[in-house]
Design a protein around this motif. Structure first.
Motif, PDB file in Angstrom:
ATOM      1  N   SER A 100       0.803  -1.227   0.000  1.00 52.04           N
ATOM      2  CA  SER A 100       0.000   0.000   0.000  1.00 52.04           C
ATOM      3  C   SER A 100       0.840   1.284   0.000  1.00 52.04           C
ATOM      4  O   SER A 100       0.463   2.269  -0.626  1.00 52.04           O
ATOM      5  CB  SER A 100      -0.965   0.002   1.190  1.00 52.04           C
ATOM      6  N   ASP A 175       8.020  -6.399   5.538  1.00 56.49           N
ATOM      7  CA  ASP A 175       7.138  -5.630   6.432  1.00 56.49           C
ATOM      8  C   ASP A 175       6.261  -6.600   7.205  1.00 56.49           C
ATOM      9  O   ASP A 175       6.248  -7.802   6.918  1.00 56.49           O
ATOM     10  CB  ASP A 175       6.292  -4.593   5.656  1.00 56.49           C
ATOM     11  N   ARG A 203       5.378  -9.756   5.200  1.00 55.37           N
ATOM     12  CA  ARG A 203       5.858 -10.014   3.835  1.00 55.37           C
ATOM     13  C   ARG A 203       7.257 -10.597   3.959  1.00 55.37           C
ATOM     14  O   ARG A 203       8.143 -10.001   4.584  1.00 55.37           O
ATOM     15  CB  ARG A 203       5.851  -8.749   2.989  1.00 55.37           C
TER      16      ARG A 203
END
Ligand code: UDP
Length: 261
Positions: A100, A175, A203
């Motif tokens: 994002s 992340d 991730r």
């Protein structure tokens, strides 16, 4: 320990009461959701793997003094955890920009951040978990200044530990998302790490090939989610070489049992 009534059902987990008011049982489902619930599926075996991986990471974090809700794993899909009042914030920790943030800020995918970045999102599905500032947390009393300061210190230690743990097995920690809660029935209102840490909430990229070993396989329709999560578990030393088969077998066995009931 007796399993009591269902207290809460989320997207990937169910919480059950127990006969001890301080403790609950966390059940890992096979359901996968993404894009604020718009994409849904069931991936057989995912809950079993996340239960094991999260247990491994949280018990390692306990050993370095990061207090968390895990008491013990009960079976393939369940663990006993301490009951907490969840702080309604998702703490996102980023070492490399992807997902994002790249769209929101126009940052190139894969940009290595010079320091870990902590972002806050309000836990509210109806609003799509909006990004908020620390000031919003204080303005609306979602957490106190003292709690945020403590949580930030814990986050940086958790990140350092997890980067090292994954680096040791050839995985880059890009992340992840953390949740914290206040211990119930504790006068000190102590804040501890809660929820789960698994390939659903992190991730994880292979250090050499950048192959995605996390929930992006589902989000981006890359397929082979179970082999990727199994690979993470094997590299962490949780599953042994032949265990691919056993995860699937146990899952099948438990679904046979469910059908028989
Ligand atoms: N994440 C999560 N739950 C959420 C939102 C994010 O576990 O509800 C994790 C996600 O798996 C990733 C990190 O937080 O490891 C950052 O997610 P990002 O904001 O980039 O989410 P995207 O919108 O790209 O899924």
């Amino acid at each position: 320990m007796k399993k009591g009534k269902k207290l809460y059902e989320g997207k990937a987990k169910i919480i059950y009461a127990t006969d001890d008011k301080n403790l609950v049982i966390q059940y890992f489902k096979d359901d996968a959701t993404a894009f604020n619930n718009q994409k849904k599926s069931t991936i057989e075996g995912k809950g079993v793997l996340n239960n094991r991986i999260s247990e491994h990471i949280l018990s390692n974090l306990s050993q370095i003094g990061i207090k968390n809700h895990l008491v013990k794993r009960l079976n393939m899909r369940e663990q006993v955890i301490k009951l907490v009042e969840i702080i309604p914030i998702e703490f996102i920790v980023r070492n490399v920009a992807t997902g994002s943030i790249t769209k929101r800020l126009g940052i190139e995918d894969g940009t290595v951040l010079k320091e870990p970045l902590i972002e806050y999102c309000l836990k509210d599905d109806k609003l799509g978990d909006p990004l908020i500032a620390e000031e919003h947390i204080l303005a609306f009393d979602w957490a106190s200044k003292k709690e945020i300061e403590k949580v930030k210190k814990m986050i940086l230690r958790i990140n350092d530990f997890m980067i090292g743990m994954f680096r040791g097995v050839g995985i880059k920690l890009i992340d992840f998302k953390l949740e914290f809660g206040r211990l119930k029935f504790n006068d000190k209102d102590e804040v501890i790490l809660a929820d789960e840490i698994s390939p659903d909430t992190c991730r994880l990229w292979d250090s050499i090939t950048d192959k995605k070993l996390d929930k992006d396989r589902f989000r981006k329709n890359l397929g082979d989610l179970i082999p990727a999560y199994t690979e993470v578990a094997k590299r962490l030393g949780i599953l042994h070489e032949q265990s691919n088969v056993s995860v699937v077998n146990v899952t099948k066995l438990s679904s046979v049992k469910r059908k028989r009931k």
